[in-house]
Design a protein around this motif. Structure first.
Motif, PDB file in Angstrom:
ATOM      1  N   GLY A  39       0.808  -1.217   0.000  1.00 61.67           N
ATOM      2  CA  GLY A  39       0.000   0.000   0.000  1.00 61.67           C
ATOM      3  C   GLY A  39       0.837   1.261   0.000  1.00 61.67           C
ATOM      4  O   GLY A  39       2.069   1.209   0.014  1.00 61.67           O
ATOM      5  N   CYS A  40       0.147   2.391   0.013  1.00 66.22           N
ATOM      6  CA  CYS A  40       0.819   3.693   0.009  1.00 66.22           C
ATOM      7  C   CYS A  40       1.273   4.039   1.431  1.00 66.22           C
ATOM      8  O   CYS A  40       0.662   3.640   2.412  1.00 66.22           O
ATOM      9  CB  CYS A  40      -0.123   4.780  -0.513  1.00 66.22           C
ATOM     10  SG  CYS A  40       0.681   6.388  -0.725  1.00 66.22           S
ATOM     11  N   SER A  41       2.360   4.825   1.519  1.00 61.28           N
ATOM     12  CA  SER A  41       2.874   5.269   2.821  1.00 61.28           C
ATOM     13  C   SER A  41       1.958   6.279   3.501  1.00 61.28           C
ATOM     14  O   SER A  41       2.129   6.566   4.692  1.00 61.28           O
ATOM     15  CB  SER A  41       4.250   5.928   2.644  1.00 61.28           C
ATOM     16  OG  SER A  41       5.179   5.004   2.164  1.00 61.28           O
ATOM     17  N   ASP A  42       1.021   6.816   2.771  1.00 60.39           N
ATOM     18  CA  ASP A  42       0.100   7.840   3.294  1.00 60.39           C
ATOM     19  C   ASP A  42      -0.409   7.462   4.691  1.00 60.39           C
ATOM     20  O   ASP A  42      -0.927   6.361   4.892  1.00 60.39           O
ATOM     21  CB  ASP A  42      -1.084   7.984   2.316  1.00 60.39           C
ATOM     22  CG  ASP A  42      -1.911   9.221   2.608  1.00 60.39           C
ATOM     23  OD1 ASP A  42      -2.390   9.373   3.753  1.00 60.39           O
ATOM     24  OD2 ASP A  42      -2.086  10.047   1.690  1.00 60.39           O
ATOM     25  N   SER A  43      -0.275   8.403   5.626  1.00 62.95           N
ATOM     26  CA  SER A  43      -0.622   8.127   7.032  1.00 62.95           C
ATOM     27  C   SER A  43      -2.105   7.817   7.223  1.00 62.95           C
ATOM     28  O   SER A  43      -2.504   7.275   8.253  1.00 62.95           O
ATOM     29  CB  SER A  43      -0.240   9.332   7.903  1.00 62.95           C
ATOM     30  OG  SER A  43      -1.012  10.464   7.535  1.00 62.95           O
ATOM     31  N   GLY A  95      -4.272   0.893  -3.579  1.00 68.59           N
ATOM     32  CA  GLY A  95      -4.094   2.310  -3.845  1.00 68.59           C
ATOM     33  C   GLY A  95      -5.134   3.090  -3.077  1.00 68.59           C
ATOM     34  O   GLY A  95      -5.953   2.527  -2.357  1.00 68.59           O
ATOM     35  N   HIS A  96      -5.097   4.404  -3.209  1.00 63.97           N
ATOM     36  CA  HIS A  96      -6.164   5.199  -2.576  1.00 63.97           C
ATOM     37  C   HIS A  96      -6.431   6.440  -3.399  1.00 63.97           C
ATOM     38  O   HIS A  96      -5.511   7.029  -3.976  1.00 63.97           O
ATOM     39  CB  HIS A  96      -5.803   5.557  -1.129  1.00 63.97           C
ATOM     40  CG  HIS A  96      -4.639   6.496  -0.992  1.00 63.97           C
ATOM     41  ND1 HIS A  96      -4.781   7.839  -0.740  1.00 63.97           N
ATOM     42  CD2 HIS A  96      -3.307   6.286  -1.108  1.00 63.97           C
ATOM     43  CE1 HIS A  96      -3.594   8.416  -0.688  1.00 63.97           C
ATOM     44  NE2 HIS A  96      -2.668   7.501  -0.915  1.00 63.97           N
ATOM     45  N   TYR A  97      -7.724   6.799  -3.444  1.00 65.73           N
ATOM     46  CA  TYR A  97      -8.100   8.022  -4.147  1.00 65.73           C
ATOM     47  C   TYR A  97      -7.494   9.216  -3.416  1.00 65.73           C
ATOM     48  O   TYR A  97      -7.309   9.190  -2.203  1.00 65.73           O
ATOM     49  CB  TYR A  97      -9.629   8.146  -4.208  1.00 65.73           C
ATOM     50  CG  TYR A  97     -10.284   7.023  -4.977  1.00 65.73           C
ATOM     51  CD1 TYR A  97      -9.912   6.765  -6.298  1.00 65.73           C
ATOM     52  CD2 TYR A  97     -11.248   6.214  -4.392  1.00 65.73           C
ATOM     53  CE1 TYR A  97     -10.496   5.722  -7.010  1.00 65.73           C
ATOM     54  CE2 TYR A  97     -11.836   5.168  -5.104  1.00 65.73           C
ATOM     55  CZ  TYR A  97     -11.455   4.927  -6.405  1.00 65.73           C
ATOM     56  OH  TYR A  97     -12.020   3.891  -7.094  1.00 65.73           O
ATOM     57  N   GLY A  98      -7.163  10.245  -4.169  1.00 63.23           N
ATOM     58  CA  GLY A  98      -6.544  11.416  -3.575  1.00 63.23           C
ATOM     59  C   GLY A  98      -5.089  11.185  -3.210  1.00 63.23           C
ATOM     60  O   GLY A  98      -4.556  11.855  -2.320  1.00 63.23           O
ATOM     61  N   CYS A  99      -4.427  10.229  -3.876  1.00 67.81           N
ATOM     62  CA  CYS A  99      -3.025   9.910  -3.568  1.00 67.81           C
ATOM     63  C   CYS A  99      -2.096  11.041  -4.030  1.00 67.81           C
ATOM     64  O   CYS A  99      -2.068  11.393  -5.203  1.00 67.81           O
ATOM     65  CB  CYS A  99      -2.625   8.601  -4.244  1.00 67.81           C
ATOM     66  SG  CYS A  99      -0.927   8.095  -3.867  1.00 67.81           S
ATOM     67  N   GLY A 100      -1.340  11.596  -3.062  1.00 71.71           N
ATOM     68  CA  GLY A 100      -0.413  12.671  -3.388  1.00 71.71           C
ATOM     69  C   GLY A 100       0.715  12.195  -4.288  1.00 71.71           C
ATOM     70  O   GLY A 100       1.238  12.966  -5.096  1.00 71.71           O
ATOM     71  N   GLY A 101       1.076  10.932  -4.167  1.00 71.37           N
ATOM     72  CA  GLY A 101       2.128  10.376  -5.019  1.00 71.37           C
ATOM     73  C   GLY A 101       1.692  10.325  -6.463  1.00 71.37           C
ATOM     74  O   GLY A 101       2.459  10.664  -7.375  1.00 71.37           O
ATOM     75  N   VAL A 102       0.456   9.918  -6.681  1.00 70.49           N
ATOM     76  CA  VAL A 102      -0.073   9.847  -8.047  1.00 70.49           C
ATOM     77  C   VAL A 102      -0.173  11.260  -8.630  1.00 70.49           C
ATOM     78  O   VAL A 102       0.197  11.500  -9.781  1.00 70.49           O
ATOM     79  CB  VAL A 102      -1.448   9.132  -8.060  1.00 70.49           C
ATOM     80  CG1 VAL A 102      -2.132   9.299  -9.408  1.00 70.49           C
ATOM     81  CG2 VAL A 102      -1.270   7.656  -7.721  1.00 70.49           C
TER      82      VAL A 102
HETATM   83 CO    CO Z   1      -0.805   7.834  -1.592  1.00 71.12          CO
END
Ligand code: CO
Length: 204
Positions: A39-43, A95-102
């Motif tokens: 998954g994404c590192s997003d907290s 993944g997740h919507y609103g991903c800053g990485g994307v």
């Molecule tokens: Co993300």
């Protein structure tokens, strides 16, 4: 320093023991998770918490943009250990919507090293340019790119030799693609699950 975190840790551990006195002894003896989460590192996207799982139930790998790059030694080490040693039944790319990485992958700004890391997302963007340009609104476009990125990473995992070899020796393992919504806390299954080599062609 960080006393509030240490206090919370003590309270958490005490709560676990109160509910189940043998909890930590069992975990110390063995970890046998059925799932590998990529998954994404997003907290805001904590793997265990989202699925209501306890320690010991999910092997977790997180990086910016939930990537599974076939040259990344960190990801490959995690994948091999999960497949060959832990023998997980499911790999879930989330993944997740609103991903800053994307978003950062395609906004044209320069940030440094992370721009290189995010290069695979730019490739996905380029390959699906027509579909993406036809979508009204930047947010919807980026959300679709989040989904397309997950599908690509599912393909990377399923086509990896560790997974291919596991399938060849009869090991049961499925690779799934999910997207998580920050807005309501729910995951959506993208229905790109791959459980055998033929699925890579079927879902081309
Ligand atoms: Co993300």
């Amino acid at each position: 320093m960080l006393d509030h975190l240490k206090d919370k840790n003590r309270a958490w551990a005490a709560g676990k023991v109160a509910a189940d006195p043998g909890f930590f002894e069992r975990l110390e003896a063995q970890q046998a998770p059925e799932y590998l989460w990529i998954g994404c590192s997003d907290s805001r996207v904590p793997a265990n918490e989202i699925c209501g799982l306890d320690p010991g139930e999910m092997f977790v790998h997180r990086n910016v943009g939930n990537l599974a790059p076939p040259q990344d030694a960190n990801y490959l080490s995690v994948l091999q250990f999960a497949v060959d040693v832990l023998k997980v039944k499911h790999v879930i790319v989330v993944g997740h919507y609103g991903c800053g990485g994307v978003r950062a992958a395609v906004d044209g700004e320069r940030r440094g090293l992370v721009d290189h890391w995010l290069h695979p997302i730019r490739e996905v963007h380029h390959e699906h340019l027509h579909e993406l340009e036809a979508i009204e609104g930047e947010r919807a476009r980026l959300d679709r790119l989040c989904e397309l990125n997950v599908v690509r990473q599912v393909r990377n995992v399923a086509s990896d030799l560790f997974v291919q070899d596991a399938w060849a020796r009869g090991q049961t393992i499925s690779v799934h693609g999910w997207v998580y919504s920050l807005a309501n806390g729910l995951v959506t299954d993208l229905d790109v699950t791959m459980s055998e080599p033929a699925d890579l062609e079927r879902l081309d």
